[in-house]
Design an enzyme around this catalytic site. Structure first.
Site, PDB file in Angstrom:
ATOM      1  N   ASP A  17     103.375  55.647 -16.263  1.00  0.00           N
ATOM      2  CA  ASP A  17     102.572  55.185 -17.412  1.00  0.00           C
ATOM      3  C   ASP A  17     102.718  53.673 -17.582  1.00  0.00           C
ATOM      4  O   ASP A  17     101.750  52.968 -17.867  1.00  0.00           O
ATOM      5  CB  ASP A  17     103.030  55.922 -18.676  1.00  0.00           C
ATOM      6  CG  ASP A  17     103.055  57.431 -18.452  1.00  0.00           C
ATOM      7  OD1 ASP A  17     102.010  57.980 -18.085  1.00  0.00           O
ATOM      8  OD2 ASP A  17     104.126  58.039 -18.608  1.00  0.00           O
ATOM      9  N   HIS A  55     105.650  61.737 -22.034  1.00  0.00           N
ATOM     10  CA  HIS A  55     104.702  61.539 -20.922  1.00  0.00           C
ATOM     11  C   HIS A  55     103.546  62.511 -21.164  1.00  0.00           C
ATOM     12  O   HIS A  55     103.458  63.580 -20.555  1.00  0.00           O
ATOM     13  CB  HIS A  55     105.386  61.807 -19.577  1.00  0.00           C
ATOM     14  CG  HIS A  55     104.426  61.784 -18.421  1.00  0.00           C
ATOM     15  ND1 HIS A  55     103.693  60.669 -18.070  1.00  0.00           N
ATOM     16  CD2 HIS A  55     104.052  62.744 -17.531  1.00  0.00           C
ATOM     17  CE1 HIS A  55     102.931  60.943 -17.026  1.00  0.00           C
ATOM     18  NE2 HIS A  55     103.120  62.208 -16.685  1.00  0.00           N
TER      19      HIS A  55
HETATM   20  P1  NAD Z   1     102.555  70.313  -5.581  1.00  0.00           P
HETATM   21  O1  NAD Z   1     102.085  71.660  -6.017  1.00  0.00           O
HETATM   22  O2  NAD Z   1     101.780  69.582  -4.561  1.00  0.00           O
HETATM   23  O3  NAD Z   1     104.030  70.441  -5.020  1.00  0.00           O
HETATM   24  C1  NAD Z   1     105.024  71.062  -5.729  1.00  0.00           C
HETATM   25  C2  NAD Z   1     106.046  71.548  -4.712  1.00  0.00           C
HETATM   26  O4  NAD Z   1     107.142  72.066  -5.458  1.00  0.00           O
HETATM   27  C3  NAD Z   1     105.520  72.681  -3.830  1.00  0.00           C
HETATM   28  O5  NAD Z   1     105.809  72.376  -2.476  1.00  0.00           O
HETATM   29  C4  NAD Z   1     106.294  73.907  -4.309  1.00  0.00           C
HETATM   30  O6  NAD Z   1     106.571  74.839  -3.270  1.00  0.00           O
HETATM   31  C5  NAD Z   1     107.566  73.259  -4.842  1.00  0.00           C
HETATM   32  N1  NAD Z   1     108.267  74.038  -5.852  1.00  0.00           N
HETATM   33  C6  NAD Z   1     107.759  74.804  -6.840  1.00  0.00           C
HETATM   34  N2  NAD Z   1     108.748  75.362  -7.543  1.00  0.00           N
HETATM   35  C7  NAD Z   1     109.910  74.899  -7.016  1.00  0.00           C
HETATM   36  C8  NAD Z   1     111.268  75.120  -7.304  1.00  0.00           C
HETATM   37  N3  NAD Z   1     111.633  75.942  -8.271  1.00  0.00           N
HETATM   38  N4  NAD Z   1     112.186  74.494  -6.551  1.00  0.00           N
HETATM   39  C9  NAD Z   1     111.825  73.669  -5.534  1.00  0.00           C
HETATM   40  N5  NAD Z   1     110.548  73.449  -5.207  1.00  0.00           N
HETATM   41  C10 NAD Z   1     109.606  74.043  -5.941  1.00  0.00           C
HETATM   42  O7  NAD Z   1     102.745  69.454  -6.910  1.00  0.00           O
HETATM   43  P2  NAD Z   1     102.902  67.861  -7.024  1.00  0.00           P
HETATM   44  O8  NAD Z   1     101.550  67.245  -7.054  1.00  0.00           O
HETATM   45  O9  NAD Z   1     103.888  67.389  -6.021  1.00  0.00           O
HETATM   46  O10 NAD Z   1     103.474  67.735  -8.518  1.00  0.00           O
HETATM   47  C11 NAD Z   1     104.768  68.172  -8.828  1.00  0.00           C
HETATM   48  C12 NAD Z   1     105.024  68.018 -10.319  1.00  0.00           C
HETATM   49  O11 NAD Z   1     105.030  66.641 -10.691  1.00  0.00           O
HETATM   50  C13 NAD Z   1     103.983  68.673 -11.234  1.00  0.00           C
HETATM   51  O12 NAD Z   1     104.658  69.318 -12.307  1.00  0.00           O
HETATM   52  C14 NAD Z   1     103.171  67.504 -11.742  1.00  0.00           C
HETATM   53  O13 NAD Z   1     102.538  67.780 -12.966  1.00  0.00           O
HETATM   54  C15 NAD Z   1     104.259  66.467 -11.894  1.00  0.00           C
HETATM   55  N6  NAD Z   1     103.828  65.072 -12.005  1.00  0.00           N
HETATM   56  C16 NAD Z   1     104.500  64.283 -12.874  1.00  0.00           C
HETATM   57  C17 NAD Z   1     104.167  62.946 -13.012  1.00  0.00           C
HETATM   58  C18 NAD Z   1     104.894  62.060 -13.998  1.00  0.00           C
HETATM   59  O14 NAD Z   1     104.454  60.913 -14.188  1.00  0.00           O
HETATM   60  N7  NAD Z   1     105.976  62.469 -14.629  1.00  0.00           N
HETATM   61  C19 NAD Z   1     103.120  62.429 -12.249  1.00  0.00           C
HETATM   62  C20 NAD Z   1     102.452  63.253 -11.355  1.00  0.00           C
HETATM   63  C21 NAD Z   1     102.810  64.591 -11.245  1.00  0.00           C
HETATM   64  C1  LMR Z   2     100.083  62.145 -14.252  1.00  0.00           C
HETATM   65  O1  LMR Z   2     100.291  61.456 -15.260  1.00  0.00           O
HETATM   66  O2  LMR Z   2      99.335  61.772 -13.335  1.00  0.00           O
HETATM   67  C2  LMR Z   2     100.798  63.454 -14.101  1.00  0.00           C
HETATM   68  O3  LMR Z   2     101.612  63.712 -15.198  1.00  0.00           O
HETATM   69  C3  LMR Z   2      99.897  64.566 -13.766  1.00  0.00           C
HETATM   70  C4  LMR Z   2      99.143  65.073 -14.975  1.00  0.00           C
HETATM   71  O4  LMR Z   2      99.126  66.302 -15.157  1.00  0.00           O
HETATM   72  O5  LMR Z   2      98.587  64.268 -15.705  1.00  0.00           O
END
Ligand code: NAD
Ligand code: LMR
Length: 331
Positions: A163, A191
Protein backbone atom coordinates in the site's frame (compact mmCIF):
# COMPACT_ATOMS: atom_id res chain seq x y z
CA UNK A 1 33.06 -10.75 2.91
CA UNK A 2 32.58 -13.51 0.33
CA UNK A 3 29.15 -15.15 0.10
CA UNK A 4 30.65 -18.44 1.16
CA UNK A 5 32.05 -16.91 4.39
CA UNK A 6 28.74 -15.89 5.96
CA UNK A 7 26.49 -18.46 7.62
CA UNK A 8 23.34 -18.92 5.52
CA UNK A 9 20.06 -17.41 6.70
CA UNK A 10 17.21 -19.89 6.76
CA UNK A 11 14.27 -18.29 5.00
CA UNK A 12 10.84 -19.91 4.86
CA UNK A 13 8.25 -19.08 2.18
CA UNK A 14 4.85 -20.67 2.59
CA UNK A 15 2.76 -21.16 -0.53
CA UNK A 16 6.02 -21.10 -2.48
CA UNK A 17 4.43 -22.67 -5.56
CA UNK A 18 1.72 -20.00 -5.74
CA UNK A 19 1.76 -16.76 -7.68
CA UNK A 20 3.43 -14.59 -5.06
CA UNK A 21 5.73 -17.43 -4.02
CA UNK A 22 6.90 -17.82 -7.61
CA UNK A 23 7.71 -14.11 -7.80
CA UNK A 24 9.37 -14.09 -4.38
CA UNK A 25 11.72 -17.05 -4.16
CA UNK A 26 13.87 -16.11 -7.17
CA UNK A 27 14.43 -12.62 -5.83
CA UNK A 28 15.30 -13.95 -2.39
CA UNK A 29 17.75 -16.40 -3.93
CA UNK A 30 19.37 -13.72 -6.08
CA UNK A 31 20.20 -11.56 -3.06
CA UNK A 32 17.58 -8.82 -3.47
CA UNK A 33 16.51 -8.94 0.17
CA UNK A 34 19.51 -9.74 2.33
CA UNK A 35 22.34 -8.53 0.14
CA UNK A 36 24.70 -10.00 -2.39
CA UNK A 37 26.99 -11.45 0.29
CA UNK A 38 24.33 -13.24 2.33
CA UNK A 39 23.69 -16.88 1.41
CA UNK A 40 20.32 -18.40 2.19
CA UNK A 41 18.72 -21.78 2.57
CA UNK A 42 15.17 -21.63 1.22
CA UNK A 43 12.51 -23.55 3.10
CA UNK A 44 9.51 -23.85 0.81
CA UNK A 45 6.30 -24.99 2.44
CA UNK A 46 3.26 -26.11 0.48
CA UNK A 47 0.14 -28.16 0.97
CA UNK A 48 0.23 -31.70 -0.48
CA UNK A 49 -1.56 -30.68 -3.69
CA UNK A 50 1.07 -27.97 -4.26
CA UNK A 51 4.10 -30.25 -3.90
CA UNK A 52 4.35 -31.28 -7.56
CA UNK A 53 4.37 -27.66 -8.73
CA UNK A 54 6.85 -26.87 -5.96
CA UNK A 55 9.24 -29.47 -7.38
CA UNK A 56 9.10 -27.54 -10.65
CA UNK A 57 9.88 -24.28 -8.85
CA UNK A 58 12.85 -25.97 -7.18
CA UNK A 59 14.10 -27.26 -10.55
CA UNK A 60 14.00 -23.71 -11.91
CA UNK A 61 15.76 -22.32 -8.85
CA UNK A 62 18.45 -24.92 -9.31
CA UNK A 63 18.72 -24.04 -13.01
CA UNK A 64 19.44 -20.40 -12.11
CA UNK A 65 22.69 -21.56 -10.40
CA UNK A 66 22.33 -18.75 -7.87
CA UNK A 67 25.63 -18.52 -5.93
CA UNK A 68 23.76 -17.43 -2.79
CA UNK A 69 21.32 -20.35 -2.71
CA UNK A 70 23.03 -22.79 -0.38
CA UNK A 71 20.15 -25.24 -0.04
CA UNK A 72 16.44 -25.90 -0.43
CA UNK A 73 13.93 -27.66 1.78
CA UNK A 74 10.69 -28.67 0.04
CA UNK A 75 8.00 -29.86 2.37
CA UNK A 76 4.33 -30.02 3.29
CA UNK A 77 5.22 -30.58 6.94
CA UNK A 78 5.04 -27.52 9.18
CA UNK A 79 7.75 -28.60 11.62
CA UNK A 80 10.20 -29.35 8.83
CA UNK A 81 9.26 -26.14 7.04
CA UNK A 82 9.97 -23.87 10.00
CA UNK A 83 12.91 -25.80 11.47
CA UNK A 84 15.71 -23.37 12.33
CA UNK A 85 14.11 -20.59 10.28
CA UNK A 86 15.34 -17.00 10.83
CA UNK A 87 12.94 -15.26 8.44
CA UNK A 88 9.44 -16.42 7.52
CA UNK A 89 7.22 -15.13 4.73
CA UNK A 90 3.69 -16.43 5.40
CA UNK A 91 2.13 -16.18 1.97
CA UNK A 92 0.33 -19.51 1.47
CA UNK A 93 -3.43 -19.03 1.64
CA UNK A 94 -6.32 -18.37 -0.68
CA UNK A 95 -6.50 -15.09 -2.58
CA UNK A 96 -9.86 -13.37 -3.01
CA UNK A 97 -11.77 -13.33 -6.27
CA UNK A 98 -13.58 -10.41 -7.92
CA UNK A 99 -16.72 -10.63 -5.83
CA UNK A 100 -14.99 -10.82 -2.43
CA UNK A 101 -13.58 -8.41 0.15
CA UNK A 102 -10.30 -9.32 1.79
CA UNK A 103 -12.16 -9.80 5.05
CA UNK A 104 -14.29 -12.52 3.39
CA UNK A 105 -11.17 -14.68 3.51
CA UNK A 106 -11.02 -14.75 7.31
CA UNK A 107 -12.83 -18.04 7.75
CA UNK A 108 -10.97 -19.77 4.90
CA UNK A 109 -7.49 -18.56 5.77
CA UNK A 110 -7.50 -17.80 9.52
CA UNK A 111 -7.05 -21.41 10.70
CA UNK A 112 -3.88 -21.83 8.58
CA UNK A 113 -2.09 -19.36 10.84
CA UNK A 114 -2.81 -21.25 14.05
CA UNK A 115 -0.77 -24.29 12.97
CA UNK A 116 1.94 -22.13 11.45
CA UNK A 117 2.23 -19.97 14.59
CA UNK A 118 2.60 -23.10 16.74
CA UNK A 119 5.22 -24.60 14.44
CA UNK A 120 7.17 -21.31 14.44
CA UNK A 121 7.18 -21.35 18.25
CA UNK A 122 8.28 -24.99 18.30
CA UNK A 123 10.90 -25.00 15.58
CA UNK A 124 12.05 -21.59 14.34
CA UNK A 125 15.35 -19.98 15.34
CA UNK A 126 15.33 -17.71 18.39
CA UNK A 127 15.81 -14.62 16.19
CA UNK A 128 12.87 -15.43 13.89
CA UNK A 129 11.08 -12.55 12.16
CA UNK A 130 7.74 -13.19 10.46
CA UNK A 131 5.86 -11.26 7.80
CA UNK A 132 2.29 -12.26 7.01
CA UNK A 133 1.21 -11.59 3.44
CA UNK A 134 -1.79 -13.95 3.20
CA UNK A 135 -5.06 -12.06 3.59
CA UNK A 136 -6.59 -10.67 5.65
CA UNK A 137 -2.97 -10.16 6.65
CA UNK A 138 -3.36 -8.02 9.78
CA UNK A 139 -5.74 -10.48 11.40
CA UNK A 140 -3.83 -13.54 10.16
CA UNK A 141 -0.69 -12.08 11.76
CA UNK A 142 -2.69 -11.62 14.96
CA UNK A 143 -3.71 -15.30 14.85
CA UNK A 144 -0.14 -16.50 14.23
CA UNK A 145 1.21 -14.23 16.97
CA UNK A 146 -1.28 -15.63 19.50
CA UNK A 147 -0.52 -19.22 18.49
CA UNK A 148 3.24 -18.74 18.78
CA UNK A 149 3.47 -19.00 22.55
CA UNK A 150 6.84 -17.90 23.85
CA UNK A 151 7.78 -15.92 20.74
CA UNK A 152 7.85 -12.18 21.34
CA UNK A 153 4.85 -10.45 19.69
CA UNK A 154 7.19 -7.90 18.14
CA UNK A 155 8.38 -10.62 15.73
CA UNK A 156 5.02 -10.76 13.93
CA UNK A 157 4.30 -8.30 11.15
CA UNK A 158 1.61 -7.81 8.53
CA UNK A 159 2.47 -6.42 5.11
CA UNK A 160 1.24 -2.93 4.23
CA UNK A 161 4.37 -2.00 2.30
CA UNK A 162 2.52 -2.71 -0.94
CA UNK A 163 0.00 0.00 0.00
CA UNK A 164 2.88 2.35 0.83
CA UNK A 165 4.56 1.64 -2.51
CA UNK A 166 1.27 2.19 -4.34
CA UNK A 167 0.79 5.49 -2.53
CA UNK A 168 4.34 6.63 -3.33
CA UNK A 169 3.81 5.78 -7.01
CA UNK A 170 0.58 7.79 -7.15
CA UNK A 171 2.18 10.81 -5.48
CA UNK A 172 5.27 10.60 -7.72
CA UNK A 173 3.13 10.50 -10.88
CA UNK A 174 1.01 13.42 -9.73
CA UNK A 175 4.08 15.52 -8.83
CA UNK A 176 6.07 14.51 -11.91
CA UNK A 177 8.94 13.10 -9.83
CA UNK A 178 10.43 9.62 -9.42
CA UNK A 179 9.01 7.23 -6.80
CA UNK A 180 12.36 7.29 -5.00
CA UNK A 181 11.88 11.02 -4.34
CA UNK A 182 8.78 10.28 -2.23
CA UNK A 183 9.36 9.30 1.40
CA UNK A 184 7.51 9.03 4.71
CA UNK A 185 4.20 7.78 3.37
CA UNK A 186 2.72 6.00 6.38
CA UNK A 187 -0.13 3.53 5.95
CA UNK A 188 -2.35 3.46 9.02
CA UNK A 189 -4.52 0.54 10.07
CA UNK A 190 -5.77 -2.39 8.07
CA UNK A 191 -4.60 -3.72 4.71
CA UNK A 192 -8.11 -3.15 3.39
CA UNK A 193 -10.04 -0.34 1.81
CA UNK A 194 -10.40 1.33 5.23
CA UNK A 195 -6.63 2.01 5.39
CA UNK A 196 -5.46 5.59 5.77
CA UNK A 197 -2.50 6.49 3.50
CA UNK A 198 -1.08 9.48 5.34
CA UNK A 199 -0.30 12.16 2.79
CA UNK A 200 0.04 14.92 5.42
CA UNK A 201 3.45 13.69 6.63
CA UNK A 202 4.62 12.51 3.20
CA UNK A 203 7.65 14.21 1.67
CA UNK A 204 8.82 14.85 -1.86
CA UNK A 205 12.54 15.54 -2.07
CA UNK A 206 12.46 16.27 1.67
CA UNK A 207 9.65 18.87 1.40
CA UNK A 208 6.05 18.31 2.50
CA UNK A 209 4.16 16.62 -0.34
CA UNK A 210 1.20 18.93 0.34
CA UNK A 211 3.38 21.95 -0.52
CA UNK A 212 4.24 20.47 -3.91
CA UNK A 213 0.73 19.12 -4.55
CA UNK A 214 -1.50 21.72 -2.84
CA UNK A 215 -4.72 19.84 -3.64
CA UNK A 216 -6.25 18.39 -0.51
CA UNK A 217 -9.29 17.29 -2.52
CA UNK A 218 -7.04 15.06 -4.67
CA UNK A 219 -5.37 13.50 -1.63
CA UNK A 220 -8.66 12.88 0.15
CA UNK A 221 -10.42 11.77 -3.05
CA UNK A 222 -8.75 10.08 -6.03
CA UNK A 223 -5.44 9.38 -4.28
CA UNK A 224 -6.97 7.68 -1.28
CA UNK A 225 -9.48 5.71 -3.33
CA UNK A 226 -6.87 4.53 -5.85
CA UNK A 227 -4.50 3.29 -3.14
CA UNK A 228 -7.20 1.69 -1.01
CA UNK A 229 -8.85 -0.18 -3.88
CA UNK A 230 -5.77 -1.00 -5.94
CA UNK A 231 -5.89 -4.70 -5.04
CA UNK A 232 -9.40 -4.99 -6.45
CA UNK A 233 -8.49 -3.03 -9.58
CA UNK A 234 -5.61 -5.44 -10.23
CA UNK A 235 -7.82 -8.49 -9.72
CA UNK A 236 -10.29 -7.04 -12.22
CA UNK A 237 -7.59 -6.27 -14.78
CA UNK A 238 -5.42 -9.38 -14.39
CA UNK A 239 -8.07 -11.86 -13.35
CA UNK A 240 -5.70 -12.68 -10.49
CA UNK A 241 -4.46 -11.02 -7.34
CA UNK A 242 -1.32 -8.85 -7.41
CA UNK A 243 1.72 -11.07 -7.26
CA UNK A 244 5.03 -9.56 -8.42
CA UNK A 245 4.31 -6.24 -6.69
CA UNK A 246 3.30 -8.09 -3.52
CA UNK A 247 6.52 -10.12 -3.58
CA UNK A 248 8.53 -6.96 -4.16
CA UNK A 249 6.85 -5.24 -1.22
CA UNK A 250 7.52 -8.23 1.04
CA UNK A 251 11.21 -7.98 0.11
CA UNK A 252 11.16 -4.21 0.78
CA UNK A 253 9.61 -4.85 4.21
CA UNK A 254 12.08 -7.52 5.34
CA UNK A 255 15.05 -5.64 3.85
CA UNK A 256 14.02 -2.49 5.75
CA UNK A 257 13.70 -4.50 8.94
CA UNK A 258 17.16 -6.06 8.51
CA UNK A 259 19.04 -3.05 7.12
CA UNK A 260 17.12 -0.25 8.84
CA UNK A 261 15.30 2.81 7.56
CA UNK A 262 17.35 5.89 6.62
CA UNK A 263 17.74 8.55 9.31
CA UNK A 264 14.60 10.70 9.56
CA UNK A 265 12.57 8.36 7.35
CA UNK A 266 9.96 5.72 8.08
CA UNK A 267 8.15 2.90 6.38
CA UNK A 268 4.83 1.15 7.03
CA UNK A 269 4.51 -2.12 8.89
CA UNK A 270 1.58 -3.88 10.49
CA UNK A 271 2.84 -4.41 14.05
CA UNK A 272 1.39 -5.22 17.44
CA UNK A 273 -0.04 -2.07 18.98
CA UNK A 274 0.88 -1.14 22.51
CA UNK A 275 -1.85 1.49 22.53
CA UNK A 276 0.01 4.10 20.44
CA UNK A 277 -2.27 6.75 18.91
CA UNK A 278 -5.26 5.39 20.85
CA UNK A 279 -5.32 2.04 19.00
CA UNK A 280 -6.34 -0.83 21.30
CA UNK A 281 -3.39 -2.82 22.60
CA UNK A 282 -2.70 -6.12 20.88
CA UNK A 283 -4.18 -5.30 17.45
CA UNK A 284 -1.90 -5.78 14.46
CA UNK A 285 -2.13 -2.26 13.14
CA UNK A 286 -0.11 -0.60 10.40
CA UNK A 287 1.89 2.37 11.64
CA UNK A 288 4.78 4.44 10.40
CA UNK A 289 7.78 2.52 11.70
CA UNK A 290 11.51 3.21 11.90
CA UNK A 291 13.73 0.12 11.84
CA UNK A 292 17.31 -0.71 12.74
CA UNK A 293 19.13 -4.09 12.85
CA UNK A 294 16.00 -6.22 12.97
CA UNK A 295 14.32 -4.06 15.63
CA UNK A 296 11.57 -1.54 14.96
CA UNK A 297 9.85 1.37 16.66
CA UNK A 298 6.52 3.04 15.97
CA UNK A 299 7.11 6.67 15.06
CA UNK A 300 5.39 8.71 17.75
CA UNK A 301 4.30 12.34 17.92
CA UNK A 302 2.76 12.65 14.44
CA UNK A 303 -0.22 14.99 14.56
CA UNK A 304 -3.51 14.16 12.86
CA UNK A 305 -6.26 16.52 11.71
CA UNK A 306 -9.96 15.68 11.79
CA UNK A 307 -9.95 13.82 8.46
CA UNK A 308 -7.08 11.53 9.51
CA UNK A 309 -8.61 10.94 12.93
CA UNK A 310 -11.89 9.86 11.41
CA UNK A 311 -10.13 7.50 8.94
CA UNK A 312 -7.95 6.00 11.69
CA UNK A 313 -11.01 5.46 13.89
CA UNK A 314 -12.79 3.63 11.05
CA UNK A 315 -9.88 1.32 10.21
CA UNK A 316 -9.38 0.60 13.92
CA UNK A 317 -13.06 -0.35 14.27
CA UNK A 318 -12.72 -2.74 11.33
CA UNK A 319 -9.71 -4.45 12.90
CA UNK A 320 -11.51 -4.76 16.23
CA UNK A 321 -14.41 -6.39 14.43
CA UNK A 322 -12.08 -8.80 12.54
CA UNK A 323 -10.52 -9.71 15.89
CA UNK A 324 -13.98 -10.53 17.26
CA UNK A 325 -14.68 -12.73 14.21
CA UNK A 326 -11.61 -14.86 14.89
CA UNK A 327 -11.86 -14.85 18.69
CA UNK A 328 -12.06 -18.67 18.70
CA UNK A 329 -8.64 -18.84 16.96
CA UNK A 330 -6.88 -16.61 19.48
CA UNK A 331 -5.99 -19.23 22.04
P1 NAD B 1 -2.05 -18.43 -5.00
O1 NAD B 1 -3.37 -19.13 -4.91
O2 NAD B 1 -1.46 -18.19 -6.33
O3 NAD B 1 -0.98 -19.24 -4.17
C1 NAD B 1 -1.20 -19.62 -2.87
C2 NAD B 1 -0.32 -20.84 -2.61
O4 NAD B 1 -0.45 -21.14 -1.23
C3 NAD B 1 -0.77 -22.07 -3.40
O5 NAD B 1 0.36 -22.64 -4.04
C4 NAD B 1 -1.34 -23.00 -2.33
O6 NAD B 1 -1.13 -24.38 -2.60
C5 NAD B 1 -0.56 -22.54 -1.10
N1 NAD B 1 -1.22 -22.80 0.17
C6 NAD B 1 -2.53 -22.74 0.48
N2 NAD B 1 -2.71 -23.07 1.76
C7 NAD B 1 -1.48 -23.31 2.29
C8 NAD B 1 -1.02 -23.70 3.56
N3 NAD B 1 -1.87 -23.92 4.55
N4 NAD B 1 0.30 -23.86 3.73
C9 NAD B 1 1.18 -23.66 2.71
N5 NAD B 1 0.78 -23.31 1.48
C10 NAD B 1 -0.52 -23.12 1.27
O7 NAD B 1 -2.21 -17.08 -4.17
P2 NAD B 1 -1.25 -15.79 -4.21
O8 NAD B 1 -1.66 -14.92 -5.34
O9 NAD B 1 0.16 -16.23 -4.11
O10 NAD B 1 -1.73 -15.04 -2.87
C11 NAD B 1 -1.44 -15.57 -1.61
C12 NAD B 1 -2.08 -14.71 -0.53
O11 NAD B 1 -1.48 -13.42 -0.50
C13 NAD B 1 -3.58 -14.45 -0.69
O12 NAD B 1 -4.21 -14.56 0.58
C14 NAD B 1 -3.64 -13.02 -1.19
O13 NAD B 1 -4.87 -12.41 -0.90
C15 NAD B 1 -2.51 -12.41 -0.40
N6 NAD B 1 -1.99 -11.13 -0.87
C16 NAD B 1 -1.65 -10.21 0.07
C17 NAD B 1 -1.13 -8.99 -0.30
C18 NAD B 1 -0.77 -7.95 0.74
O14 NAD B 1 -0.45 -6.81 0.35
N7 NAD B 1 -0.78 -8.23 2.03
C19 NAD B 1 -0.96 -8.70 -1.65
C20 NAD B 1 -1.30 -9.66 -2.60
C21 NAD B 1 -1.83 -10.88 -2.19
C1 LMR C 1 -3.66 -6.56 -2.86
O1 LMR C 1 -3.72 -5.52 -2.18
O2 LMR C 1 -3.33 -6.56 -4.05
C2 LMR C 1 -3.95 -7.88 -2.20
O3 LMR C 1 -4.28 -7.71 -0.86
C3 LMR C 1 -4.91 -8.70 -2.95
C4 LMR C 1 -6.34 -8.24 -2.73
O4 LMR C 1 -7.18 -9.11 -2.46
O5 LMR C 1 -6.60 -7.05 -2.84
Amino acid sequence: MKASQKAPLHVCVTGAAGNIGYALVFRLASGDCYGKDQPIVLHMLEIPTGMKALEGVAMELSDCAFPLLHGMVLTDDLNTGFDGVNQAFLVGSRPRTKDMNRADLIKANGPIFVGQGKAIAARAASDVRVIVVGNPCNTNALIAMHAAKGVSPDRFHAMTRLDENRAKAQIATKAGVLPGDVTNVGIWGNHSDTMYPDYVHAKIGGRPATEIIPEESWFQGDFLKTVATRGKAIIEARGASSAASAASAAIDHMAALSNGTPEGQFTSMGVCSDGQYGVPKGLIFSYPVAACNGEWKIVEGLEHGAFAQQKIAATTAELVSERETVADLLG
